[in-house]
Design an enzyme around this catalytic site. Structure first.
Site, PDB file in Angstrom:
ATOM      1  N   ASN A  39     -16.839 -21.763   5.064  1.00  0.00           N
ATOM      2  CA  ASN A  39     -15.887 -21.317   6.092  1.00  0.00           C
ATOM      3  C   ASN A  39     -15.532 -22.458   7.028  1.00  0.00           C
ATOM      4  OD1 ASN A  39     -14.365 -19.118   7.172  1.00  0.00           O
ATOM      5  ND2 ASN A  39     -15.740 -19.115   8.940  1.00  0.00           N
ATOM      6  N   SER A  43       0.808  -1.230   0.000  1.00  0.00           N
ATOM      7  CA  SER A  43       0.000   0.000   0.000  1.00  0.00           C
ATOM      8  C   SER A  43       0.843   1.283   0.000  1.00  0.00           C
ATOM      9  CB  SER A  43      -0.974  -0.008   1.179  1.00  0.00           C
ATOM     10  OG  SER A  43      -1.928  -1.028   0.972  1.00  0.00           O
ATOM     11  N   ASN A  53     -12.565  -0.935   5.794  1.00  0.00           N
ATOM     12  CA  ASN A  53     -11.148  -0.995   5.391  1.00  0.00           C
ATOM     13  C   ASN A  53     -10.562   0.397   5.168  1.00  0.00           C
ATOM     14  OD1 ASN A  53     -12.184  -0.204   2.911  1.00  0.00           O
ATOM     15  ND2 ASN A  53     -10.732  -1.453   1.766  1.00  0.00           N
ATOM     16  N   LYS A 106     -10.835  -5.382  10.606  1.00  0.00           N
ATOM     17  CA  LYS A 106     -11.878  -4.718   9.807  1.00  0.00           C
ATOM     18  C   LYS A 106     -13.217  -4.623  10.541  1.00  0.00           C
ATOM     19  CE  LYS A 106      -9.792  -5.608   5.360  1.00  0.00           C
ATOM     20  NZ  LYS A 106      -9.825  -6.265   4.060  1.00  0.00           N
TER      21      LYS A 106
HETATM   22  P1  ATR Z   1      -9.831 -10.941   7.162  1.00  0.00           P
HETATM   23  O1  ATR Z   1      -9.987  -9.493   7.496  1.00  0.00           O
HETATM   24  O2  ATR Z   1      -8.663 -11.226   6.236  1.00  0.00           O
HETATM   25  O3  ATR Z   1     -11.081 -11.599   6.682  1.00  0.00           O
HETATM   26  P2  ATR Z   1     -10.323 -12.311   9.633  1.00  0.00           P
HETATM   27  O4  ATR Z   1     -11.510 -11.453   9.890  1.00  0.00           O
HETATM   28  O5  ATR Z   1      -9.367 -12.653  10.731  1.00  0.00           O
HETATM   29  O6  ATR Z   1      -9.394 -11.655   8.544  1.00  0.00           O
HETATM   30  O7  ATR Z   1     -10.867 -13.659   8.918  1.00  0.00           O
HETATM   31  C1  ATR Z   1     -10.002 -14.678   8.512  1.00  0.00           C
HETATM   32  C2  ATR Z   1     -10.773 -15.716   7.686  1.00  0.00           C
HETATM   33  O8  ATR Z   1      -9.861 -16.709   7.215  1.00  0.00           O
HETATM   34  C3  ATR Z   1     -11.828 -16.462   8.482  1.00  0.00           C
HETATM   35  O9  ATR Z   1     -12.863 -16.843   7.604  1.00  0.00           O
HETATM   36  C4  ATR Z   1     -11.044 -17.696   8.965  1.00  0.00           C
HETATM   37  O10 ATR Z   1     -11.856 -18.815   9.289  1.00  0.00           O
HETATM   38  P3  ATR Z   1     -12.571 -18.929  10.740  1.00  0.00           P
HETATM   39  O11 ATR Z   1     -13.784 -18.021  10.676  1.00  0.00           O
HETATM   40  O12 ATR Z   1     -12.919 -20.347  10.890  1.00  0.00           O
HETATM   41  O13 ATR Z   1     -11.553 -18.449  11.751  1.00  0.00           O
HETATM   42  C5  ATR Z   1     -10.244 -17.993   7.744  1.00  0.00           C
HETATM   43  N1  ATR Z   1      -9.008 -18.764   7.994  1.00  0.00           N
HETATM   44  C6  ATR Z   1      -7.895 -18.333   8.618  1.00  0.00           C
HETATM   45  N2  ATR Z   1      -6.953 -19.298   8.631  1.00  0.00           N
HETATM   46  C7  ATR Z   1      -7.490 -20.368   7.981  1.00  0.00           C
HETATM   47  C8  ATR Z   1      -7.022 -21.681   7.663  1.00  0.00           C
HETATM   48  N3  ATR Z   1      -5.796 -22.063   7.986  1.00  0.00           N
HETATM   49  N4  ATR Z   1      -7.849 -22.500   6.982  1.00  0.00           N
HETATM   50  C9  ATR Z   1      -9.099 -22.097   6.654  1.00  0.00           C
HETATM   51  N5  ATR Z   1      -9.604 -20.884   6.937  1.00  0.00           N
HETATM   52  C10 ATR Z   1      -8.809 -20.025   7.589  1.00  0.00           C
END
Ligand code: ATR
Length: 281
Positions: free
Chosen positions: A160, A25, A95, A74
């Site tokens: 998810n 960014s 964001n 966010k």
């Molecule tokens: P962002 O702002 O990038 O969306 P976040 O709000 O922390 O960050 O959300 C992360 C997302 O990635 C969530 O959907 C998370 O799944 P959970 O709701 O079950 O926590 C998903 N995620 C993170 N690590 C993951 C992994 N190793 N495998 C599958 N999903 C993952």
């Protein structure tokens, strides 16, 4: 020739997230500022979840005029601001924050418009009547669901790791179109037209376990994550012979242009930045 830049200290902007060191960014907003002759600096602020509220408010009281917000903040950002734009209200995720002199912190969400611009303008995708699968139900996913459903998809499925979050999101947007929520294991064919990875799994070098049959020779697989080379998601898509894969560079640049528009009243041209990034990455 651009007019000369104004004298005096530059206006301050930046990105708050955890982690942020990988972010492009500053490069993108630096190019935008130069191209539009705006006198500003854009910095990275690595702030952990526990400190988000206090440290972000401190940035604004110390003179910062606008911030981008990235994971994992966010949704917390939507609770921090005084006002939300309609699209941020719908997403309940922010964001972009703009600080106005009357002391209003306005929260916006430019992720959705950024993704749609990249898909439609840069990648020439027609979204109408398409079967779309969105992986993830966090802050990044929230921002794009409304703008996707506005394109009159045939169906949007949110998958998810945590089922409850996928179901909750699907229920929140059910008034806008055909939408459902499930786990990765519950997904079934036929192949989707478009699969968007909005999980943060790539950051850990991971890819959710997914059943076969979701990717066909017509499927475009889009990873919101970006970085050099392939991601676990794009590698997975290629191994299943997807029509094409894309990473989130275009979305990153388009959402940045929309943030810049909110802050400075000018939407910079994104093509020169996309061309420069293509050389660097
Ligand atoms: P962002 O702002 O990038 O969306 P976040 O709000 O922390 O960050 O959300 C992360 C997302 O990635 C969530 O959907 C998370 O799944 P959970 O709701 O079950 O926590 C998903 N995620 C993170 N690590 C993951 C992994 N190793 N495998 C599958 N999903 C993952």
């Amino acid at each position: 020739m651009n007019p000369p830049l104004e004298a005096g200290p530059p206006d301050q902007y930046g990105l708050v997230g955890h982690p942020v060191a990988h972010s492009w960014s500053p490069f993108i907003h630096g190019m935008f500022a130069k191209a539009t002759a705006q006198h500003l600096v854009y910095r990275l602020f690595d702030i952990a979840a526990d400190d988000f509220r206090r440290e972000t408010l401190r940035l604004f009281t110390s003179g910062v005029r606008g911030l981008n917000i990235t994971l994992p903040h966010k949704q917390a950002a939507a609770e921090l601001v005084n006002e939300l734009t309609p699209r941020a209200t719908r997403a309940q995720a922010v964001n972009t924050i703009a600080f106005f002199e009357d002391t209003t912190l306005l929260g916006d969400n430019t992720d959705g418009v950024g993704l749609i611009c990249d898909l439609e303008r840069n990648l020439q995708v027609d979204l109408a009547d398409k079967r779309v699968l969105l992986l993830g139900a966090g802050g990044a996913a929230r921002g794009v669901i409304g703008p996707l459903l506005e394109r009159e998809l045939r169906v949007l499925t949110i998958a998810n790791r945590t089922l409850f979050k996928a179901r909750k999101l699907a229920a929140e947007f059910a008034d806008m179109g055909q939408i459902g929520g499930c786990t990765f294991a519950e997904l079934q064919g036929p192949p989707c037209d478009l699969i968007i990875n909005a999980t943060s799994a790539s950051l850990q070098g991971e890819m959710p376990e997914m059943p076969d049959g979701l990717v066909g020779e017509q499927t475009l697989c889009y990873d919101m994550a970006y970085g050099r080379g392939e991601t676990p998601f794009t590698l997975w898509a290629r191994s299943l012979h997807a029509r094409s894969t894309a990473k989130g560079w275009g979305m990153l640049v388009e959402q940045a242009a929309e943030s810049f528009l909110l802050w400075r009243g000018i939407r910079p041209s994104t093509q020169p930045v996309l061309a420069a990034l293509a050389q660097h990455t």
